[in-house]
Design a protein around this motif. Structure first.
Motif, PDB file in Angstrom:
ATOM      1  N   GLY A  15      15.091  13.449  15.852  1.00 18.03           N
ATOM      2  CA  GLY A  15      15.697  12.832  14.688  1.00 18.03           C
ATOM      3  C   GLY A  15      14.788  11.856  13.967  1.00 18.03           C
ATOM      4  N   GLY A  16      13.687  11.507  14.601  1.00 15.59           N
ATOM      5  CA  GLY A  16      12.751  10.565  14.011  1.00 15.59           C
ATOM      6  C   GLY A  16      11.794  11.223  13.037  1.00 15.59           C
ATOM      7  N   SER A  17      10.859  10.416  12.541  1.00 19.11           N
ATOM      8  CA  SER A  17       9.910  10.864  11.524  1.00 19.11           C
ATOM      9  C   SER A  17       8.485  10.503  11.899  1.00 19.11           C
ATOM     10  N   LEU A  18       7.570  11.306  11.417  1.00 20.77           N
ATOM     11  CA  LEU A  18       6.141  11.021  11.523  1.00 20.77           C
ATOM     12  C   LEU A  18       5.480  11.473  10.235  1.00 20.77           C
ATOM     13  N   ARG A  19       4.388  10.816   9.884  1.00 23.04           N
ATOM     14  CA  ARG A  19       3.574  11.296   8.773  1.00 23.04           C
ATOM     15  C   ARG A  19       2.172  11.549   9.276  1.00 23.04           C
ATOM     16  N   LEU A  20       1.754  12.786   9.167  1.00 27.54           N
ATOM     17  CA  LEU A  20       0.397  13.159   9.537  1.00 27.54           C
ATOM     18  C   LEU A  20      -0.509  13.036   8.317  1.00 27.54           C
ATOM     19  N   SER A  21      -1.732  12.624   8.569  1.00 26.97           N
ATOM     20  CA  SER A  21      -2.730  12.540   7.515  1.00 26.97           C
ATOM     21  C   SER A  21      -3.941  13.373   7.904  1.00 26.97           C
ATOM     22  N   CYS A  22      -4.604  13.894   6.906  1.00 23.57           N
ATOM     23  CA  CYS A  22      -5.827  14.650   7.122  1.00 23.57           C
ATOM     24  C   CYS A  22      -6.848  14.161   6.104  1.00 23.57           C
ATOM     25  N   ALA A  23      -7.876  13.504   6.597  1.00 19.89           N
ATOM     26  CA  ALA A  23      -8.927  12.987   5.731  1.00 19.89           C
ATOM     27  C   ALA A  23     -10.072  13.990   5.672  1.00 19.89           C
ATOM     28  N   ALA A  24     -10.514  14.265   4.462  1.00 24.71           N
ATOM     29  CA  ALA A  24     -11.564  15.257   4.262  1.00 24.71           C
ATOM     30  C   ALA A  24     -12.842  14.607   3.769  1.00 24.71           C
ATOM     31  N   SER A  25     -13.949  15.150   4.190  1.00 31.80           N
ATOM     32  CA  SER A  25     -15.241  14.707   3.697  1.00 31.80           C
ATOM     33  C   SER A  25     -16.115  15.935   3.518  1.00 31.80           C
ATOM     34  N   GLY A  26     -17.190  15.757   2.785  1.00 29.47           N
ATOM     35  CA  GLY A  26     -18.079  16.887   2.544  1.00 29.47           C
ATOM     36  C   GLY A  26     -17.950  17.366   1.113  1.00 29.47           C
ATOM     37  N   ARG A  27     -17.786  18.660   0.960  1.00 35.51           N
ATOM     38  CA  ARG A  27     -17.692  19.232  -0.374  1.00 35.51           C
ATOM     39  C   ARG A  27     -16.408  18.798  -1.074  1.00 35.51           C
ATOM     40  N   THR A  28     -16.317  19.039  -2.335  1.00 36.20           N
ATOM     41  CA  THR A  28     -15.245  18.509  -3.168  1.00 36.20           C
ATOM     42  C   THR A  28     -13.873  18.918  -2.651  1.00 36.20           C
ATOM     43  N   PHE A  29     -13.165  17.929  -2.134  1.00 38.29           N
ATOM     44  CA  PHE A  29     -11.850  18.154  -1.531  1.00 38.29           C
ATOM     45  C   PHE A  29     -10.872  18.742  -2.539  1.00 38.29           C
ATOM     46  N   SER A  30     -10.925  18.262  -3.764  1.00 30.29           N
ATOM     47  CA  SER A  30      -9.920  18.648  -4.747  1.00 30.29           C
ATOM     48  C   SER A  30      -9.975  20.127  -5.109  1.00 30.29           C
ATOM     49  N   ARG A  31     -11.009  20.833  -4.695  1.00 30.63           N
ATOM     50  CA  ARG A  31     -11.110  22.254  -5.003  1.00 30.63           C
ATOM     51  C   ARG A  31     -10.379  23.121  -3.986  1.00 30.63           C
TER      52      ARG A  31
END
Length: 122
Positions: A15-31
């Motif tokens: 019933g609880g919540s979690l927020r996962l994050s994924c940090a990117a580095s290197g080539r252009t993430f937005s692509r």
């Protein structure tokens, strides 16, 4: 090539919540199309959610629909998975992945993080 590092996993009560994050580095993430997969012991890896490079398109697996949300912040090179109303069946290692193109649930992912463990107690 893009490098991906997940964080935010842990142990939560049902019933609880979690927020996962994924940090990117290197080539252009937005692509990149980004996705979250999970794999529980003895089970196949499952695509849970995916989001297009702009964030305008998303895919959410039926098993987590209305409980999980995927989002991204291209200014922070980060993609998120908000998980609400967690169930014991959601327990798994969650992996972040990147793809060069958008194909919804059929996106082909070539870049992978190391994974973060999510445990849900009943």
């Amino acid at each position: 090539q893009v490098q991906l590092v997940e964080s935010g996993g842990g142990l939560v009560h049902a019933g609880g919540s979690l927020r996962l994050s994924c940090a990117a580095s290197g080539r252009t993430f937005s692509r990149y199309t980004m996705g979250w997969f999970r794999q529980a012991p003895g089970k196949e890896r499952e695509l849970v959610a995916a989001i297009s490079w702009s964030g305008s398109l998303t895919y959410i697996a039926d098993s987590v629909k209305r409980r999980f949300t995927i989002s991204r912040d291209n200014t922070k090179n980060t993609v998120y998975l908000q998980m609400n109303s967690l169930k014991p069946g959601d327990a798994a290692v969650y992996y972040c992945a990147g793809s060069d193109s958008w194909g919804g649930r059929y996106s082909e992912f070539h870049y992978w993080g190391q994974g973060t463990q999510v445990a849900v107690s009943s």
